[in-house]
Every structure is written in C-alpha cells, then in structure tokens.
Design a protein around this motif. Structure first.
Motif, PDB file in Angstrom:
ATOM      1  N   GLN A   1       0.922  -8.719   3.350  1.00  0.00           N
ATOM      2  CA  GLN A   1       1.986  -8.512   2.960  1.00  0.00           C
ATOM      3  C   GLN A   1       1.760  -9.193   1.624  1.00  0.00           C
ATOM      4  O   GLN A   1       2.772 -10.016   0.870  1.00  0.00           O
ATOM      5  CB  GLN A   1       2.811  -8.330   3.264  1.00  0.00           C
ATOM      6  CG  GLN A   1       3.956  -7.626   2.201  1.00  0.00           C
ATOM      7  CD  GLN A   1       5.155  -6.869   3.243  1.00  0.00           C
ATOM      8  OE1 GLN A   1       5.029  -6.615   4.410  1.00  0.00           O
ATOM      9  NE2 GLN A   1       6.811  -7.057   2.969  1.00  0.00           N
TER      10      GLN A   1
ATOM     11  N   ASP B   1      -3.224  -6.089   3.707  1.00  0.00           N
ATOM     12  CA  ASP B   1      -3.276  -4.676   3.767  1.00  0.00           C
ATOM     13  C   ASP B   1      -2.357  -4.289   2.666  1.00  0.00           C
ATOM     14  O   ASP B   1      -2.584  -2.967   2.742  1.00  0.00           O
ATOM     15  CB  ASP B   1      -2.702  -4.415   5.603  1.00  0.00           C
ATOM     16  CG  ASP B   1      -1.767  -5.416   5.346  1.00  0.00           C
ATOM     17  OD1 ASP B   1      -0.921  -6.230   4.998  1.00  0.00           O
ATOM     18  OD2 ASP B   1      -0.403  -5.521   6.603  1.00  0.00           O
ATOM     19  N   HIS B   2      -1.633  -4.774   2.372  1.00  0.00           N
ATOM     20  CA  HIS B   2      -0.611  -4.138   1.066  1.00  0.00           C
ATOM     21  C   HIS B   2      -0.117  -5.477   0.696  1.00  0.00           C
ATOM     22  O   HIS B   2       0.147  -6.659   1.221  1.00  0.00           O
ATOM     23  CB  HIS B   2       0.130  -3.162   1.479  1.00  0.00           C
ATOM     24  CG  HIS B   2       1.201  -3.869   2.184  1.00  0.00           C
ATOM     25  ND1 HIS B   2       2.568  -3.936   2.202  1.00  0.00           N
ATOM     26  CD2 HIS B   2       0.712  -3.250   3.726  1.00  0.00           C
ATOM     27  CE1 HIS B   2       2.547  -4.262   3.699  1.00  0.00           C
ATOM     28  NE2 HIS B   2       1.768  -3.850   4.436  1.00  0.00           N
TER      29      HIS B   2
ATOM     30  N   ILE C   1      -4.411  -4.562  -3.946  1.00  0.00           N
ATOM     31  CA  ILE C   1      -4.290  -5.598  -2.956  1.00  0.00           C
ATOM     32  C   ILE C   1      -5.071  -7.205  -3.467  1.00  0.00           C
ATOM     33  O   ILE C   1      -6.052  -6.650  -4.385  1.00  0.00           O
ATOM     34  CB  ILE C   1      -4.869  -5.741  -1.676  1.00  0.00           C
ATOM     35  CG1 ILE C   1      -6.339  -4.402  -1.778  1.00  0.00           C
ATOM     36  CG2 ILE C   1      -3.785  -4.466  -1.183  1.00  0.00           C
ATOM     37  CD1 ILE C   1      -7.092  -4.315  -0.920  1.00  0.00           C
TER      38      ILE C   1
ATOM     39  N   THR D   1       2.992  -3.552  -3.932  1.00  0.00           N
ATOM     40  CA  THR D   1       2.863  -3.435  -3.573  1.00  0.00           C
ATOM     41  C   THR D   1       1.200  -2.935  -2.659  1.00  0.00           C
ATOM     42  O   THR D   1       0.652  -2.431  -1.742  1.00  0.00           O
ATOM     43  CB  THR D   1       4.136  -2.203  -2.390  1.00  0.00           C
ATOM     44  OG1 THR D   1       4.052  -1.202  -2.417  1.00  0.00           O
ATOM     45  CG2 THR D   1       5.454  -3.273  -2.002  1.00  0.00           C
ATOM     46  N   TYR D   2       0.882  -1.491  -3.402  1.00  0.00           N
ATOM     47  CA  TYR D   2      -0.630  -1.550  -3.884  1.00  0.00           C
ATOM     48  C   TYR D   2      -1.618  -1.902  -4.085  1.00  0.00           C
ATOM     49  O   TYR D   2      -3.117  -1.607  -3.348  1.00  0.00           O
ATOM     50  CB  TYR D   2      -0.600   0.486  -4.120  1.00  0.00           C
ATOM     51  CG  TYR D   2       0.451   1.039  -3.445  1.00  0.00           C
ATOM     52  CD1 TYR D   2      -0.279   1.944  -2.288  1.00  0.00           C
ATOM     53  CD2 TYR D   2       1.900   0.956  -3.286  1.00  0.00           C
ATOM     54  CE1 TYR D   2       0.174   2.669  -1.428  1.00  0.00           C
ATOM     55  CE2 TYR D   2       2.531   1.788  -2.289  1.00  0.00           C
ATOM     56  CZ  TYR D   2       1.938   2.497  -1.197  1.00  0.00           C
ATOM     57  OH  TYR D   2       2.224   3.706  -0.710  1.00  0.00           O
TER      58      TYR D   2
ATOM     59  N   SER E   1       1.159   1.905   1.774  1.00  0.00           N
ATOM     60  CA  SER E   1       1.756   0.427   1.633  1.00  0.00           C
ATOM     61  C   SER E   1       2.634   0.128   2.904  1.00  0.00           C
ATOM     62  O   SER E   1       3.496   0.355   2.790  1.00  0.00           O
ATOM     63  CB  SER E   1       2.372  -0.346   0.900  1.00  0.00           C
ATOM     64  OG  SER E   1       2.902  -1.352   0.477  1.00  0.00           O
TER      65      SER E   1
ATOM     66  N   THR F   1      -4.619  -0.884  -1.376  1.00  0.00           N
ATOM     67  CA  THR F   1      -4.425  -0.129  -0.369  1.00  0.00           C
ATOM     68  C   THR F   1      -4.290   0.876   0.131  1.00  0.00           C
ATOM     69  O   THR F   1      -3.843   1.554  -1.103  1.00  0.00           O
ATOM     70  CB  THR F   1      -3.625  -0.875   0.445  1.00  0.00           C
ATOM     71  OG1 THR F   1      -3.362  -0.732   2.046  1.00  0.00           O
ATOM     72  CG2 THR F   1      -1.773   0.229   0.013  1.00  0.00           C
TER      73      THR F   1
ATOM     74  N   ALA G   1      -1.973   0.844   7.281  1.00  0.00           N
ATOM     75  CA  ALA G   1      -2.938   0.765   6.242  1.00  0.00           C
ATOM     76  C   ALA G   1      -4.176   0.293   6.916  1.00  0.00           C
ATOM     77  O   ALA G   1      -5.560  -0.316   7.597  1.00  0.00           O
ATOM     78  CB  ALA G   1      -2.492  -0.713   5.785  1.00  0.00           C
TER      79      ALA G   1
ATOM     80  N   LYS H   1       8.767  -3.206   1.364  1.00  0.00           N
ATOM     81  CA  LYS H   1       8.069  -2.170   0.365  1.00  0.00           C
ATOM     82  C   LYS H   1       8.879  -0.976   0.690  1.00  0.00           C
ATOM     83  O   LYS H   1      10.072  -1.058   1.587  1.00  0.00           O
ATOM     84  CB  LYS H   1       6.866  -2.289   1.562  1.00  0.00           C
ATOM     85  CG  LYS H   1       6.940  -2.450   3.106  1.00  0.00           C
ATOM     86  CD  LYS H   1       5.507  -2.504   3.742  1.00  0.00           C
ATOM     87  CE  LYS H   1       5.829  -1.809   4.923  1.00  0.00           C
ATOM     88  NZ  LYS H   1       6.039  -3.856   5.544  1.00  0.00           N
TER      89      LYS H   1
END
Length: 495
Positions: free
Chosen positions: A15, A314-315, A338, A335-336, A51, A48, A56, A327
């Motif tokens: 995250q 991962d996101h 990365i 959040t998308y 999210s 990612t 993910a 999220k």
C-alpha cells in the motif's frame, strides 16, 4: 559451465503510494528508492491491475488479471470469493524453481488462506503478519527475545476512525507512535531476515545456482505505527492538503461519498489527516531505510553486480486524498498508480525513466524472461526486459499498448463491478451500478471533474470505451458480454 543468469531481489511494499518516491512528489525522504531510480530505471506509468491486496498479489504470482485467477477480493475475509488459488494455474515462482532457481521469501503473503509461499516453490524465512496469515511465530519470538512482546507496549498519539478519533473501542486503527526501538519493528526484522538470506547465498549455503529472493514488507499499510525518529520526522503543520482534498463528489458515483461514512472518516478534518499522513510518510521512510540496509548487504557480499533489484508495491493508499482512507471502489491514481524501480547492472543502471504504460503483474513475465524461461500462454503479462534493454522505450518491433487496464470486484461491503482503462491523457472508469467516469488528466490531474457527459469529450469517451472493450476481449473478461450494450457509443477503430 557456470550459470550466468542473474539473481533477482524483489522488494514489495504494501500500500505504498507512487508519489512518495517520485521526484515531483511530496517531501518524503526515500534515499534507497532514489538510489535505485538513479542507478536503474524508474517506471512513471506503472499500475496495479486491482487495488486489493490478495487480488493484486495473486495477479503478480500468476501473471493474470484478477478475473483470470479468480481471487477477486481478500482471501482472509469470510466473504472471500476464492480463499486459495486454483492448483492448475502456472505461477512465475514454480516456473523459476523448475528452471533451477533457488527461491526464498520473507514477510507478508496474503495470496491464499491456506496456501503458503512453500506451496509455490519458496523457502519461507519468517515475518508473517497474523492478521492475514499465520505461517509462523518468528517475529513474535524475536520480540519476546528482545523483551518487548507484541501487544504489550502502550501506543501514543493513536488515531481511529469513527465518531471519536482517540477512542480505540470503535472504528479502525489508523496511526500511532510506538515506544519500541527501530530494531524491534517488523520492518527491521524483515530486512534482517533478507540480509541473512543474501549472506547465505553469498556463502554458498543455499547452493551455487542463481537465486530469487522476495521481501514483502507489511507497510506502509495502515495502521501507520512507527517509532522515533520516524514518528516525528514530518511535522503535520507543514503538510499541505493535496489538490485532491478539494473533492466535492459532484457528478461522481454515489459510492464515493458513501465511503466517507463506510470508512468512518466523514468527520476527519485536515489537522487530523495531516497527523495521520505524517505517520504514513514516516512509515515509508522507515521501510526505505531498511531497503538501504538490504542494498548495502548486496554490495558487501559482492552480489550487487549479478543481481537484478526490483522495488514495487501491490497498490497505493488514499491517505487523505479525495478525503478518503484506505482503498475501495474509487479508481483514482492514488491507489492504482504504483512505484516501480528496476536496477539491472550492465543493462539498466543509468537512471533512465520509462514512460511506457506497464502493469504490476508484468513482473511475472519479466522474472521469467530474466531467467530465460518461456512465458506460459495463460499469462496476461508482458516482459519488461525489452524496455529495460532499450533505454526505457519499447523497441520498434515490439507491439506495446498505449493504455493500462484495471478492475475492481468489491471488498468487504459486497460485490461492485468496475473496469478502468487509462492512457497518458485520459482515464475512463466503467461503473456497472452507477454513472461512469471520464477524466482529462492533462487538465485535471487530481481527477476532480467527471467529464463523462461533457459534449466536448464525446470523441474521447468513445475512444476510451473502445479501448476498454479491446482489453476485455483480449483478456477474456467475463463481463465483456454485457458491457457493449451498456456503453453504447464505443465502436471505434483503434488500429
């Protein structure tokens, strides 16, 4: 004959926002990530595919979009669509093992309720988080040996969601300061285990072939709990609201505004957000300093020149952007998008930038390509090796999409279908239950104004809908049968 294939050190954070380590981002200290960017390649348009943690991570392992592997939401929750991955799916890790790589793993897993890294070819070295899995008790034993058992310390400056942000009896734990030493944090412990693995490989204790080590840090995922000096490293009074904080939700899907109450942050003011963000930034820097220790170990053991180092997340995390926490069914870049940095000595080691759009799970194909292993037919994943070898640009003879594709299927609150396609300028979000979204990222990088019904963007809307359908066709998305009728004006030639 000596095996000349490179080792791979893969560091995955949990995250972590893209902007924290971006040159144009906020003033977060990330010297190790900067070191990777300056001595490797930084990907500016990495996204990612979803999210959600389990989804993910399953995509990363299988090289598939979530609808291809079926783990659509978090595997540890009681409403998990799929608790474990199907046994017949190929994974990059099992392919590497078959090709002679020695695989080891430290830290967070969260890609199967009952399955563990050992089920996919890894030797697991400890550090799991019992909220998501219970693989071992290594970290708990480590803390007991140091005299500060987990759960026995009194936290300070704690923040919770709900009506009273200082009341730990309700809501979700957001952030706090812990009185423990840095050496007692999970981040330090995971770095220590990773350094031990690197030293074992250097000494030949794990064989003389190439290795792949994966270090999964549990953070900067909430709760943002950090010790000094990180807890006070960033002054909340000096943190300015991001442009996205001006969100009104006007013209947006209703779930966006609903999520303020669902997450319990409807009454958070900026002062409270700034306090939480300061801890989040401190968490990022804490992890970065542990990454620096790992990179130093590579140098000291003489393995740096023969090891490809990859850092990704991962996101991302809202951390107050759009006034949101965590999220959810909001497909914003917070959040998308990365972070992704790759250092490959002798190939990508000169501080280059890649502006080509890539996905997190493209790393699955990349790891196999680095190891000279064929990429399974079922992968929705393209190797980044040609881009790394070509200074950040896709070679002229390699077809490369100008967009990324992502999806969301619901989290704790139930199923909620979303699809997203993003180019350098536009983002289009298909929301099955509500109004769709279209953003002009050049004019509105904060994604505040939904242009889905704006007459001047009719052509852009049709083009983006056409791109979305192409992605759904190419990846055998089961929602493909329904979407054209719902979208209507999507028939365009994108060749």
């Amino acid at each position: 004959m000596a095996d000349t294939r490179p080792n791979v050190l893969f560091v995955l954070t949990d995250q972590e926002r893209y902007d924290c380590s971006a040159p144009e981002g906020p003033p977060v200290e990330t010297p190790a990530m900067d070191r990777l960017s300056n001595g490797g390649m930084r990907f500016e348009r990495a996204f990612t595919p979803i999210s959600i943690c389990s989804s993910a991570r399953a995509s990363l392992l299988t090289g598939r979009f979530p609808h291809g592997h079926g783990m659509l939401n978090n595997c540890h929750e009681p409403d998990a669509i799929r608790a474990n991955l199907p046994e017949d799916l190929s994974t990059f890790s099992e392919e590497l093992v078959a090709a002679g790589y020695d695989l080891s793993y430290t830290g967070k897993w969260h890609a199967g309720r009952d399955q563990t890294p050992a089920d996919f070819g890894f030797s697991y070295l400890g550090g799991s988080d019992t909220h998501h899995d219970d693989i071992d008790q290594a970290f708990r034993e480590y803390r007991e040996e140091r005299g500060t058992p987990v759960g026995t310390v009194d936290l300070e400056e704690a923040i919770y969601t709900g009506d009273d942000p200082r009341d730990g009896d309700e809501g979700t734990f957001v952030a706090a300061k812990t009185p423990i030493d840095v050496e007692e944090t999970r981040a330090f412990f995971l770095a220590e285990r990773t350094i031990n693995a690197i030293e074992d490989h250097a000494d030949g204790d794990r064989g003389d072939g190439p290795f792949f080590h994966r270090a999964d840090f549990y953070g900067p995922h909430h709760p943002y709990v950090v010790p000094e000096p990180y807890a006070s490293m960033y002054d909340p009074d000096e943190i300015e609201p991001p442009d996205t904080y001006a969100e009104t939700y006007d013209g947006k899907p209703q779930v966006h505004e609903n999520y303020l109450d669902y997450r319990g942050v409807a009454d958070f003011d900026w002062d409270l957000w700034a306090e939480a963000i300061a801890k989040y930034w401190g968490f990022v820097t804490l992890i970065d300093h542990q990454l620096d220790r790992i990179l130093e170990a590579l140098e000291e053991t003489g393995l740096a020149d023969e090891t490809v180092v990859v850092h990704a997340s991962d996101h991302g995390d809202f951390a107050g952007s759009h006034r949101q926490f965590n999220k959810g069914p909001l497909m914003y870049d917070d959040t998308y998008r990365i972070p992704l940095q790759i250092r490959w000595p002798g190939v990508a080691d000169s501080g280059e930038r890649c502006e080509a759009p890539v996905h997190l799970h493209d790393l699955a194909a990349t790891f196999l390509d680095l190891a000279d292993v064929p990429i399974p037919d079922g992968f929705d994943s393209r190797s980044l090796v040609p881009v790394l070898e070509n200074g950040g640009d896709p070679p002229a003879d390699v077809a490369w999409r100008e967009s990324t594709f992502a999806q969301y299927h619901g989290d704790e609150f139930g199923l909620y279908s979303q699809r997203m396609v993003r180019t350098d300028r536009y983002k289009y979000v298909y929301n099955g239950p509500d109004v769709d979204e279209l953003y002009d990222l050049d004019a509105d990088p904060a994604e505040l104004q939904n242009l889905i019904d704006h007459p001047e963007y009719d052509d852009a809307r049709r083009e983006m809908r056409g791109r979305l359908i192409e992605w759904m066709d190419e990846t055998d998305d089961p929602n493909r049968a329904w979407v054209p009728d719902a979208l209507g004006d999507s028939e365009v030639d994108l060749a």
